[in-house]
Design a protein around this motif. Structure first.
Motif, short mmCIF file in Angstrom:
data_model
loop_
_atom_site.label_atom_id
_atom_site.label_comp_id
_atom_site.label_asym_id
_atom_site.label_seq_id
_atom_site.Cartn_x
_atom_site.Cartn_y
_atom_site.Cartn_z
N LEU A 59 3.33 -1.83 -8.28
CA LEU A 59 3.89 -1.67 -6.94
C LEU A 59 3.13 -2.55 -5.95
CD1 LEU A 59 1.47 0.35 -5.92
CD2 LEU A 59 2.95 2.13 -6.82
N LYS A 60 3.74 -2.74 -4.79
CA LYS A 60 3.09 -3.56 -3.76
C LYS A 60 2.76 -2.70 -2.54
CE LYS A 60 7.29 -5.26 -1.40
NZ LYS A 60 8.02 -6.46 -0.93
N ILE A 61 1.63 -3.02 -1.93
CA ILE A 61 1.21 -2.39 -0.69
C ILE A 61 1.32 -3.45 0.40
CG2 ILE A 61 -0.69 -1.27 0.53
CD1 ILE A 61 -1.66 -0.25 -2.15
N TYR A 62 2.04 -3.14 1.47
CA TYR A 62 2.33 -4.17 2.46
C TYR A 62 2.45 -3.60 3.87
CZ TYR A 62 7.12 -2.30 2.21
OH TYR A 62 8.21 -1.48 2.25
N VAL A 63 2.33 -4.48 4.84
CA VAL A 63 2.58 -4.14 6.24
C VAL A 63 3.68 -5.07 6.73
CG1 VAL A 63 0.27 -3.25 6.74
CG2 VAL A 63 0.70 -5.70 6.98
N SER A 64 4.40 -4.66 7.75
CA SER A 64 5.50 -5.48 8.26
C SER A 64 5.63 -5.32 9.76
CB SER A 64 6.82 -5.09 7.58
OG SER A 64 7.11 -3.71 7.78
N ASP A 65 6.32 -6.28 10.40
CA ASP A 65 6.53 -6.19 11.84
C ASP A 65 7.97 -5.81 12.13
OD1 ASP A 65 8.06 -8.48 11.49
OD2 ASP A 65 6.54 -9.84 12.28
N ALA A 66 8.32 -5.80 13.41
CA ALA A 66 9.65 -5.35 13.82
C ALA A 66 10.75 -6.27 13.32
CB ALA A 66 9.72 -5.25 15.34
N THR A 67 10.42 -7.52 13.01
CA THR A 67 11.42 -8.47 12.54
C THR A 67 11.59 -8.45 11.03
OG1 THR A 67 9.83 -10.31 12.34
CG2 THR A 67 10.89 -9.98 14.49
N GLY A 68 10.77 -7.66 10.36
CA GLY A 68 10.88 -7.56 8.91
C GLY A 68 9.94 -8.46 8.14
N HIS A 69 9.13 -9.26 8.83
CA HIS A 69 8.16 -10.10 8.14
C HIS A 69 7.09 -9.24 7.49
CE1 HIS A 69 9.60 -13.35 11.04
NE2 HIS A 69 9.84 -13.83 9.82
N GLU A 70 6.77 -9.57 6.23
CA GLU A 70 5.82 -8.76 5.47
C GLU A 70 4.54 -9.53 5.16
OE1 GLU A 70 7.48 -7.33 1.86
OE2 GLU A 70 9.03 -6.13 2.83
N LEU A 71 3.46 -8.78 5.06
CA LEU A 71 2.21 -9.31 4.51
C LEU A 71 1.81 -8.35 3.39
CD1 LEU A 71 -0.26 -11.17 4.44
CD2 LEU A 71 -1.34 -9.65 6.11
N VAL A 72 1.79 -8.85 2.17
CA VAL A 72 1.42 -8.01 1.02
C VAL A 72 -0.09 -7.91 0.95
CG1 VAL A 72 1.52 -7.76 -1.48
CG2 VAL A 72 3.50 -8.62 -0.24
N LEU A 73 -0.62 -6.71 1.07
CA LEU A 73 -2.05 -6.49 1.04
C LEU A 73 -2.60 -6.44 -0.38
CD1 LEU A 73 -2.29 -3.70 3.78
CD2 LEU A 73 -2.56 -6.18 4.07
N ASN A 74 -1.78 -5.93 -1.29
CA ASN A 74 -2.27 -5.78 -2.66
C ASN A 74 -1.10 -5.51 -3.60
OD1 ASN A 74 -4.12 -5.64 -4.73
ND2 ASN A 74 -4.90 -3.61 -4.20
N ILE A 75 -1.28 -5.92 -4.85
CA ILE A 75 -0.37 -5.53 -5.93
C ILE A 75 -1.16 -4.62 -6.86
CG2 ILE A 75 1.04 -6.30 -7.87
CD1 ILE A 75 2.18 -7.18 -5.23
N GLN A 76 -0.64 -3.44 -7.13
CA GLN A 76 -1.38 -2.46 -7.94
C GLN A 76 -0.65 -2.16 -9.24
OE1 GLN A 76 -2.24 1.02 -5.52
NE2 GLN A 76 -4.09 0.04 -4.79
N GLY A 77 -1.44 -1.73 -10.22
CA GLY A 77 -0.89 -1.35 -11.51
C GLY A 77 -1.62 -0.15 -12.07
N GLU A 78 -1.43 0.09 -13.35
CA GLU A 78 -2.02 1.24 -14.01
C GLU A 78 -3.53 1.31 -13.75
OE1 GLU A 78 -2.66 2.95 -18.59
OE2 GLU A 78 -1.13 1.43 -18.16
N GLY A 79 -4.00 2.49 -13.35
CA GLY A 79 -5.43 2.68 -13.09
C GLY A 79 -5.80 2.56 -11.62
N ASP A 80 -4.86 2.10 -10.78
CA ASP A 80 -5.13 1.96 -9.35
C ASP A 80 -4.73 3.24 -8.61
OD1 ASP A 80 -6.21 -0.65 -9.23
OD2 ASP A 80 -4.21 -1.49 -9.48
N TYR A 81 -4.94 3.23 -7.32
CA TYR A 81 -4.63 4.40 -6.48
C TYR A 81 -4.34 3.93 -5.07
CZ TYR A 81 -9.41 3.50 -5.08
OH TYR A 81 -10.56 2.87 -4.62
N PHE A 82 -3.65 4.75 -4.28
CA PHE A 82 -3.45 4.47 -2.86
C PHE A 82 -3.27 5.79 -2.12
CE2 PHE A 82 0.72 4.34 -4.89
CZ PHE A 82 1.55 5.05 -4.03
N GLY A 83 -3.39 5.71 -0.81
CA GLY A 83 -3.34 6.94 0.00
C GLY A 83 -4.66 7.66 0.05
N GLU A 84 -5.76 6.94 -0.29
CA GLU A 84 -7.07 7.59 -0.35
C GLU A 84 -7.59 7.98 1.03
OE1 GLU A 84 -7.79 3.17 -0.12
OE2 GLU A 84 -6.41 4.53 -1.12
#
Length: 220
Positions: A59-84
């Motif tokens: 999965l990808k972790i990303y931020v975006s602005d009002a126009t829909g432009h994205e910046l991908v902060l990280n790509i995660q896979g098995e063994g990773d975590y988010f929402g810490e």
């Protein structure tokens, strides 16, 4: 079931070093769920009350602005975590979307708080792993501030490259847009740089994967 989940949790990086007893306490409170490809798991700014563990998929972790432009902060896979950051009760700082079918385990804030209170070693392990993640994010912020687009793309390619049969190959099949999203650049700029690197004999596209023939120059 409990024993299987304990073995699964041993693969989650934030729980490295925990005893089987600590892992058993965690295994008793997690809930697993499957998600299809392109499912948005959380949205930036929404209420943060759950931590997620990646058991299968990417999965990808990303931020975006009002126009829909994205910046991908990280790509995660098995063994990773988010929402810490669930423990501070603040809003989600980023959005998360699956890139392929995923299996995730979830731990609610209250369950995690109770587990930490009963197992202090869990808090120590989480602190160490969170410090490591903060160091990585600091490095990423430094790159965005101090490196130009070419420097960021070159660094990304070298970081993703894996040695296969004596050659450096970027394991992920990344589109030019995906590369741009990872480094905060346009698809057009990424395309121009890759075209020049290909012409210079530094990279080659083969069967959808980018091969690095020699280390790209320091400056473009």
């Amino acid at each position: 079931m409990l024993a299987a989940m304990i073995e699964t949790l041993k693969k989650i990086s934030i729980f490295n070093g925990l005893s089987d007893d600590d892992l058993a306490a965690l295994a008793a409170i997690v809930v697993t769920r499957h998600y299809p490809k392109n499912a948005v798991i959380v949205n930036e700014g929404e209420k943060n009350d759950t931590m997620f563990l990646v058991l299968q998929g990417r999965l990808k972790i990303y931020v975006s602005d009002a126009t829909g432009h994205e910046l991908v902060l990280n790509i995660q896979g098995e063994g990773d975590y988010f929402g810490e950051m669930v423990l501070d009760e603040g809003p989600r700082s980023a959005s998360v979307m699956t890139l392929e079918p995923c299996e995730l385990a979830m731990i609610t804030r209250r369950s995690l708080q109770d587990c930490i209170a009963a197992n202090p070693s869990l808090a120590v392990a989480m602190i160490h792993n969170l410090i490591h993640r903060c160091r990585i994010l600091t490095g990423n912020a430094k790159d965005l501030a101090l490196l130009d687009v070419y420097g960021r793309l070159s660094k990304l390619l070298m970081a993703l490259a894996e040695e296969r049969d004596g050659q450096l190959v970027v394991g992920e099949k990344l589109t030019k847009q995906a590369m741009g999203d990872r480094i905060g650049a346009s698809r057009e700029m990424v395309s121009r740089i890759l075209k020049d690197l290909t012409a210079g004999g530094y990279v080659r596209m083969e069967k959808g994967r980018l091969h690095i023939l020699r280390k790209p120059p320091a400056h473009w």
